[in-house]
Design an enzyme around this catalytic site. Structure first.
Site, PDB file in Angstrom:
ATOM      1  N   THR A   8       6.619  -5.096  -0.189  1.00  0.00           N
ATOM      2  CA  THR A   8       7.611  -5.340  -1.228  1.00  0.00           C
ATOM      3  C   THR A   8       9.027  -5.119  -0.721  1.00  0.00           C
ATOM      4  O   THR A   8       9.972  -5.764  -1.176  1.00  0.00           O
ATOM      5  CB  THR A   8       7.342  -4.424  -2.441  1.00  0.00           C
ATOM      6  OG1 THR A   8       6.078  -4.782  -3.014  1.00  0.00           O
ATOM      7  CG2 THR A   8       8.416  -4.557  -3.505  1.00  0.00           C
ATOM      8  N   SER A  54       0.926  -5.590   1.554  1.00  0.00           N
ATOM      9  CA  SER A  54       0.067  -4.527   2.080  1.00  0.00           C
ATOM     10  C   SER A  54      -1.257  -4.397   1.349  1.00  0.00           C
ATOM     11  O   SER A  54      -2.170  -3.742   1.847  1.00  0.00           O
ATOM     12  CB  SER A  54       0.800  -3.180   2.092  1.00  0.00           C
ATOM     13  OG  SER A  54       0.802  -2.557   0.839  1.00  0.00           O
ATOM     14  N   THR A  87       3.779  -0.562  -0.300  1.00  0.00           N
ATOM     15  CA  THR A  87       3.384   0.714  -0.894  1.00  0.00           C
ATOM     16  C   THR A  87       1.884   0.810  -1.165  1.00  0.00           C
ATOM     17  O   THR A  87       1.331   1.907  -1.205  1.00  0.00           O
ATOM     18  CB  THR A  87       4.123   0.954  -2.220  1.00  0.00           C
ATOM     19  OG1 THR A  87       3.800  -0.088  -3.150  1.00  0.00           O
ATOM     20  CG2 THR A  87       5.631   1.000  -2.004  1.00  0.00           C
ATOM     21  N   ASP A  88       1.203  -0.333  -1.352  1.00  0.00           N
ATOM     22  CA  ASP A  88      -0.172  -0.294  -1.845  1.00  0.00           C
ATOM     23  C   ASP A  88      -1.134   0.412  -0.903  1.00  0.00           C
ATOM     24  O   ASP A  88      -2.048   1.116  -1.354  1.00  0.00           O
ATOM     25  CB  ASP A  88      -0.676  -1.715  -2.125  1.00  0.00           C
ATOM     26  CG  ASP A  88      -0.075  -2.305  -3.385  1.00  0.00           C
ATOM     27  OD1 ASP A  88       0.530  -1.538  -4.162  1.00  0.00           O
ATOM     28  OD2 ASP A  88      -0.195  -3.524  -3.591  1.00  0.00           O
TER      29      ASP A  88
END
Length: 342
Positions: A8, A54, A87-88
């Site tokens: 992101t 991610s 972030t995932d």
């Protein structure tokens, strides 16, 4: 050195007011650096290792990242490495790198909860902070792997995403941050907007967080020192299964049946159990069948804090303090280590 993997932080939207409607992994890592005026004049190199959302992280991307880290950390002139990430799955990548790195130099992961074109874009500040953490860690002779998000430095073995959409979306489970960064004066909204405009995007800049005192530890958490060579092997298949109401073990038996014809058979299962790693009776019976077929079972918890502490009489090992996703990485490495010793 800054290694880009997408996420992101490199995402863009056609309409900045619709910050949820964006595509991740659109800007190059060099473009991200160009959009941070505070990094002008800092001696930096950038390498685009991958360009993925991610959620689609894979062993092949980790392998490429490991090769890049091995190459650049060996260079005397490189003080440390920043990795831009989504972030995932950041907690999985961070844990993996902590296990493999020798800890000689700082490796800092950072990400963003909002795309680069959002009015709340947090990527520029997080990237600036990550570079500063590498500089300060190198000055203090600190090495290891950490994550920097929203003004906090988290140990790679503890960090996890704890909120699905808040700007301050990460914590360390039971562990406090290693450092609460003092918020440096940020460049004006106008500077950042102009920098993004040169890249063909329009955005605004959110204000800084409240100032905080900054205290650094004398050491970061030690690395596993397993070595980047582990990433060159093909990983064993390890899956996560959740215990829940009516969990009768059907999913485990389905995996075992599929494994009979798969070129990559099932080797490990991490159970995200209820409470302190407890499991539905039906699921337990299916897991016993899996063990009889040579599958290794570890237990984690669905609960956000605490993990599963080892206790006398445990049928299967518990994983203290790790999320189920991190435990899956740990079990994968454990199985790889066992195979390398055979």
């Amino acid at each position: 050195m800054i290694l880009g993997t997408g996420g992101t932080i490199a995402g863009t939207a056609q309409d900045p007011s619709r910050q949820w409607d964006y595509r991740a992994a659109q800007l190059s890592v060099s473009q991200l650096v160009e959009a941070v005026p505070a990094l002008r004049g800092v001696p930096l190199e950038t390498v685009q290792v991958a360009q993925v959302d991610s959620k689609d992280m894979s062993w092949s991307v980790w392998r490429a990242l490991g090769r890049a880290l091995h190459e650049h950390l060996e260079r005397d002139e490189v003080a440390g490495v920043v990795i831009t990430h989504g972030t995932d799955t950041l907690e999985e990548t961070a844990y993996l790198l902590q296990a493999l790195h020798d800890g000689a130099k700082p490796v800092v992961l950072t990400a963003a909860m909002f795309p680069a074109t959002s009015p709340q874009a947090d990527g520029p500040t997080n990237l600036r902070d990550a570079v500063r953490v590498v500089q300060e860690a190198s000055r203090r002779c600190l090495g290891g792997v950490v994550a920097v998000m929203h003004g906090r430095v988290w140990s790679a073995s503890a960090v996890r995403k704890s909120h699905s959409n808040a700007p301050d979306a990460f914590d360390g489970g039971d562990a406090p941050p290693l450092v609460n960064l003092r918020r440096e004066p940020v460049e004006s909204d106008e500077d950042v907007v102009k920098a993004l405009a040169k890249l063909g995007f329009r955005a605004q800049r959110a204000g800084p967080a409240e100032p905080a005192e900054e205290s650094w530890p004398s050491a970061w958490h030690p690395c596993g020192r397993w070595g980047w060579g582990y990433l060159e092997a093909d990983p064993p298949r390890v899956e996560i299964v959740c215990s829940h109401a009516d969990a009768d073990g059907w999913i485990v038996r389905a995996m075992l049946a599929h494994a009979q014809t798969s070129a990559r058979p099932l080797r490990g299962i991490v159970v995200a159990g209820t409470g302190h790693g407890t499991m539905h009776a039906g699921l337990t019976e299916a897991l016993r069948e899996a063990v009889r077929q040579g599958v290794t079972v570890w237990r984690s918890s669905r609960v956000a804090r605490g993990g599963v502490l080892p206790r006398e009489g445990d049928e299967w090992p518990g994983v203290p303090y790790l999320t189920a996703a991190q435990a899956r990485v740990a079990l994968t490495l454990s199985l790889l280590g066992a195979s390398r010793k055979e």
